[in-house]
Design a protein around this motif. Structure first.
Motif, short mmCIF file in Angstrom:
data_model
loop_
_atom_site.label_atom_id
_atom_site.label_comp_id
_atom_site.label_asym_id
_atom_site.label_seq_id
_atom_site.Cartn_x
_atom_site.Cartn_y
_atom_site.Cartn_z
N SER A 67 -18.38 -43.93 -36.36
CA SER A 67 -18.25 -42.61 -36.96
C SER A 67 -17.31 -42.64 -38.16
CB SER A 67 -17.70 -41.65 -35.89
OG SER A 67 -17.09 -40.53 -36.49
N THR A 68 -17.60 -41.77 -39.12
CA THR A 68 -16.74 -41.67 -40.30
C THR A 68 -15.57 -40.72 -40.05
OG1 THR A 68 -18.13 -39.91 -41.15
CG2 THR A 68 -18.61 -42.13 -41.94
N GLU A 69 -15.55 -40.14 -38.87
CA GLU A 69 -14.48 -39.20 -38.52
C GLU A 69 -13.11 -39.90 -38.61
OE1 GLU A 69 -13.45 -36.97 -34.46
OE2 GLU A 69 -15.58 -36.98 -34.98
N THR B 247 -10.46 -53.82 -50.28
CA THR B 247 -10.81 -52.41 -50.14
C THR B 247 -10.40 -51.97 -48.74
OG1 THR B 247 -12.68 -52.75 -51.60
CG2 THR B 247 -12.71 -50.75 -50.26
N LEU B 248 -9.81 -50.79 -48.66
CA LEU B 248 -9.27 -50.29 -47.39
C LEU B 248 -10.04 -49.05 -46.94
CD1 LEU B 248 -6.78 -49.89 -45.32
CD2 LEU B 248 -5.75 -48.56 -47.17
N GLY B 249 -10.26 -48.93 -45.63
CA GLY B 249 -10.83 -47.67 -45.15
C GLY B 249 -11.42 -47.75 -43.76
N ASN B 250 -11.87 -46.61 -43.30
CA ASN B 250 -12.61 -46.49 -42.05
C ASN B 250 -13.88 -47.36 -42.14
OD1 ASN B 250 -15.26 -45.03 -41.24
ND2 ASN B 250 -13.83 -44.28 -39.72
N TYR C 142 -20.40 -49.94 -43.18
CA TYR C 142 -21.60 -49.38 -42.55
C TYR C 142 -21.24 -48.98 -41.13
CZ TYR C 142 -21.56 -54.45 -41.59
OH TYR C 142 -21.18 -55.73 -41.30
N VAL C 143 -22.09 -48.17 -40.53
CA VAL C 143 -21.91 -47.83 -39.13
C VAL C 143 -22.12 -49.10 -38.32
CG1 VAL C 143 -22.89 -46.53 -37.21
CG2 VAL C 143 -22.60 -45.43 -39.43
N ALA C 144 -21.18 -49.39 -37.42
CA ALA C 144 -21.28 -50.57 -36.56
C ALA C 144 -20.55 -50.22 -35.27
CB ALA C 144 -20.64 -51.77 -37.23
N SER C 145 -21.27 -50.15 -34.17
CA SER C 145 -20.63 -49.77 -32.90
C SER C 145 -20.50 -50.96 -31.97
CB SER C 145 -21.44 -48.66 -32.23
OG SER C 145 -22.76 -49.10 -31.99
#
Ligand code: 0X9
Ligand code: ZN
Length: 409
Positions: free
Chosen positions: A308-310, A338-341, A347-350
């Motif tokens: 999730s990008t939350e 590069t930094l981030g969620n 990409y979405v990866a669960s």
């Protein structure tokens, strides 16, 4: 054509007759510019298992590196042309790069000018236990499908320290990950730099350089580009050990197709590696305040979650520490991260390990590194880059731990 391919590539590998070769395999960087092009690449990665996606399709204008075998080149180039894909050949001949990956000296003993076999790494860990009695102890984080240990070391200079968990090598082909982590471990024990001594001695370290030992060995003996575990399925071998953890398992960016590189496994913790390692982590979870996972490549510093990008509760803290860490890393050689969620940045990866740790234990400080480079060499980063990668990465780990101390209780 197919029969020839079976005979020359698949059969020798299956029968253990030697190493897979990547002669004239190209890595092509494709930049989709529309959503339709992104979808097309996704479709290709789901259906065409001859193409090896070194990085996954994400969004428009985000590049995708695809390794293409020579017999697929005409067809692939045709697709690129027909759908008007912006593209560039990044690696002309993967085998050539593999042949130049190692340093010049023989691979006996241990060091950081070559990549090493699992046994060399494990022997070196054992030697540290002998060399630093009362400080370095041997720990076993679990076991593998083929019966190997997930071996690690605990480094503890005194009691009462907060714990840092370091996980490397969960993806077999990302060789710079174990190499960097052993570099850091060596510095923790031998550096005379006061800041390094400070983090070495005032945290307890739980370090596992190779959390997918079967896969890692397989990349040395048989197929340099292996990613997954080596568990035997009905059709294909292995699951992605970074899609197999029991938090939001199969909640996006993971595959239920056994043959996919991102196969999540038949259920959460279907793989003995993730199951046993998760049990070990559970046993020490109350001691762990910092969790660091090391992958390659792309030069990213990622924070939870992948499904999730939350933004998680301490997103701002992790971003502000991450910003400082990124600057510290860039300082030495100019390497840009590069930094981030996760879901926002790549990409979405669960089903990833860090997500499970954060989601289960609410561990406050968790980062996943994607180490060097940005695709010039990709997974086959020359061994001459191990030391610089180790140095700059340690610079950033130092920053994370100095900053973490201000926020953790
Ligand atoms: O896809 C992955 O597992 C990682 N990228 S890699 O190219 N090394 O395979 C990204 C890690 C995402 N991490 C979590 N979801 N925790
Ligand atoms: Zn990885």
């Amino acid at each position: 054509m197919v029969a020839l391919y079976l005979l020359m590539v698949i059969l020798p590998v299956v029968m253990g007759a030697g190493k897979a070769r990547f002669d004239n395999y190209q890595v092509i960087r494709v930049v989709p510019q529309t959503l339709r092009q992104v979808d097309l690449l996704r479709h290709l990665s789901d259906t065409n298992h001859d193409l090896s996606f070194w990085t996954g399709p994400t969004r428009a204008n985000a590049s995708v590196d695809i390794m293409v075998p020579p017999h697929k080149l005409p067809e692939f180039e045709d697709i690129l042309q027909r759908f008007n894909f912006k593209n560039e050949v990044y690696i002309e001949d993967v085998q050539k790069v593999i042949d130049q990956e190692q340093g010049a000296t023989p691979r006996s003993g241990f060091g950081w000018t070559n990549y090493y076999r699992l046994q060399n790494i494990y022997d070196w860990l054992d030697s540290l236990v002998k060399q630093y009695p009362g400080i370095v102890t041997s720990i076993v984080g679990g076991k593998s499908y083929e019966g190997r240990q997930i071996k690690g070391v605990k480094v503890s200079y005194k009691s009462g320290n907060k714990g840092v968990f370091v996980e490397a090598g969960i993806h077999a082909r990302e060789w710079i990950s174990p190499a960097t982590v052993t570099y850091i471990l060596n510095q923790l024990l031998t550096s005379k730099n006061a800041s390094i001594r400070d983090i070495a001695e005032n945290y307890d370290w739980y370090i596992f350089p190779s959390t997918n030992p079967d896969g890692y060995e397989y990349t040395h003996t048989t197929n340099r580009m292996w990613r997954k575990t080596r568990s035997r399925g009905l059709l294909c071998v292995g699951a992605d050990p970074n899609r197999n953890w029991g938090f939001h398992w199969m909640d996006g960016g993971a595959s239920s197709n056994e043959c996919s590189e991102t196969y999540a496994g038949s259920k959460a913790f279907s793989e003995i590696e993730t199951k046993s390692l998760s049990e070990y982590i559970t046993s020490i979870a109350d001691k762990i305040q910092v969790y660091l996972a090391f992958h390659s490549y792309s030069q990213l510093l990622l924070i939870p979650y992948g499904h999730s990008t939350e933004h998680i509760s301490n997103y701002d803290t992790l971003m502000s520490i991450g910003t400082k860490a990124k600057a510290a890393l860039a300082k030495r050689y100019g390497t840009q991260y590069t930094l981030g969620n996760i879901a926002e940045t790549i990409y979405v990866a669960s089903g990833g390990s860090m997500d499970w740790v954060r989601g289960t234990f609410n561990t406050p400080i968790t980062y996943t590194y994607e180490l060097r480079d940005t695709g010039r060499y990709g997974f086959t980063l020359p061994a001459s880059q191990i030391i610089p990668t180790g140095e700059e990465t340690l610079d950033s780990v130092l920053t994370i731990l100095q900053e973490a101390r201000k926020v953790i209780r």
